[in-house]
Design a protein around this motif. Structure first.
Motif, PDB file in Angstrom:
ATOM      1  N   GLN A 192     -18.390   0.931 -22.074  1.00  0.00           N
ATOM      2  CA  GLN A 192     -19.154   0.043 -21.202  1.00  0.00           C
ATOM      3  C   GLN A 192     -19.982  -0.921 -22.050  1.00  0.00           C
ATOM      4  OE1 GLN A 192     -21.536   2.365 -18.539  1.00  0.00           O
ATOM      5  NE2 GLN A 192     -19.827   3.609 -17.840  1.00  0.00           N
ATOM      6  N   GLN A 244     -23.971  -4.527 -16.747  1.00  0.00           N
ATOM      7  CA  GLN A 244     -22.753  -3.955 -17.299  1.00  0.00           C
ATOM      8  C   GLN A 244     -21.643  -4.974 -17.160  1.00  0.00           C
ATOM      9  OE1 GLN A 244     -21.416  -0.306 -15.501  1.00  0.00           O
ATOM     10  NE2 GLN A 244     -19.391  -0.445 -16.432  1.00  0.00           N
ATOM     11  N   ASP A 284     -17.392  -5.862 -18.075  1.00  0.00           N
ATOM     12  CA  ASP A 284     -16.132  -5.156 -18.286  1.00  0.00           C
ATOM     13  C   ASP A 284     -15.697  -5.216 -19.752  1.00  0.00           C
ATOM     14  OD1 ASP A 284     -13.406  -7.176 -18.285  1.00  0.00           O
ATOM     15  OD2 ASP A 284     -15.331  -8.052 -17.760  1.00  0.00           O
ATOM     16  N   ARG A 285     -14.771  -4.331 -20.127  1.00  0.00           N
ATOM     17  CA  ARG A 285     -14.365  -4.144 -21.523  1.00  0.00           C
ATOM     18  C   ARG A 285     -13.847  -5.418 -22.177  1.00  0.00           C
ATOM     19  NH1 ARG A 285      -9.471  -2.787 -24.212  1.00  0.00           N
ATOM     20  NH2 ARG A 285      -9.793  -1.485 -26.063  1.00  0.00           N
ATOM     21  N   ASP A 286     -13.161  -6.255 -21.406  1.00  0.00           N
ATOM     22  CA  ASP A 286     -12.618  -7.498 -21.957  1.00  0.00           C
ATOM     23  C   ASP A 286     -13.590  -8.666 -21.856  1.00  0.00           C
ATOM     24  OD1 ASP A 286     -10.220  -6.410 -22.801  1.00  0.00           O
ATOM     25  OD2 ASP A 286      -9.248  -6.727 -20.876  1.00  0.00           O
ATOM     26  N   LEU A 294     -20.029  -6.429 -13.954  1.00  0.00           N
ATOM     27  CA  LEU A 294     -19.621  -5.374 -13.025  1.00  0.00           C
ATOM     28  C   LEU A 294     -20.775  -4.864 -12.183  1.00  0.00           C
ATOM     29  CD1 LEU A 294     -17.276  -3.255 -15.339  1.00  0.00           C
ATOM     30  CD2 LEU A 294     -16.631  -5.017 -13.672  1.00  0.00           C
TER      31      LEU A 294
END
Length: 202
Positions: free
Chosen positions: A141, A154, A156-158, A163
């Motif tokens: 995260q 937060q 997203d991973r990319d 989020l």
């Protein structure tokens, strides 16, 4: 600041070219050694004995002994000097947070410095002299905070979208964020005092 191992951290002072290694020895903080680089530092991260350093518009990769390995990224199109960086657990994603034309920008890079995405958001505004808080948890995260937004987000991973709002601080200005998996706690450093706020994950 970033952790090197269970008893050693690397610390930079903003807009300085020095990196200080601080070790915990018998419950005391002791300076282990120092490095002097050829450029100012504003953000630092560590992964598998590599240091990642932001300086103005650039992201550099160094070995732990201070050898410059390569310049991974450089954006000269309006970024200011208050940048920070973080690396995910497997080293496949490197994140650079900075201020572009007074908007927050998060650049997500591959381990080879290839740009995966750029996220720009005016809601995460801050001033140049304070780099944004940026942290990647063990589960991947991405957490960011900026002084004037008073929110920890937060992403997203990319690095393509926000989020969730993780914490909203009504009267404090967060400068740094860290999540401890061991204690299940979100730790937030503040800009207007020397206190650290701790939140339990729900």
């Amino acid at each position: 600041m970033c952790s090197i191992d269970s008893s050693l951290v690397a610390v930079i002072t903003f807009k300085s070219s020095n990196i200080y290694f601080i070790r915990v020895t018998n419950g005391r903080l002791v300076q282990d050694r120092a490095l002097n680089l050829q450029h100012d530092c504003s953000g630092i991260a560590h992964h598998h004995r590599n240091l990642y350093i932001t300086s103005g518009t650039a992201l550099y990769q160094y070995s732990l002994d201070g050898t410059l390995l390569r310049k991974l990224y450089d954006d000269t199109t309006g970024l200011l000097k208050g940048s920070s960086c973080a690396v995910n657990h497997d080293g496949e994603r490197i994140y650079v947070a900075s201020n572009k034309s007074r908007d927050f920008q998060l650049v997500t890079l591959s381990r080879d410095g290839i740009v995966i995405s750029k996220l720009t958001d005016r809601a995460l505004f801050w001033v140049e002299q304070f780099p944004p808080g940026l942290h990647v948890t063990d589960s991947g995260q991405v957490l960011v905070c900026c002084q004037f937004s008073k929110i920890i987000f937060q992403i997203d991973r990319d690095g393509r979208m926000k989020l969730a709002e993780v914490v909203r601080s009504t009267n404090k200005e967060p400068l740094s964020v860290f999540f401890s998996k061991r204690t299940g706690s979100l730790i937030m450093g503040m800009s207007d005092n020397n206190n650290i706020k701790v939140f339990k994950a729900q």
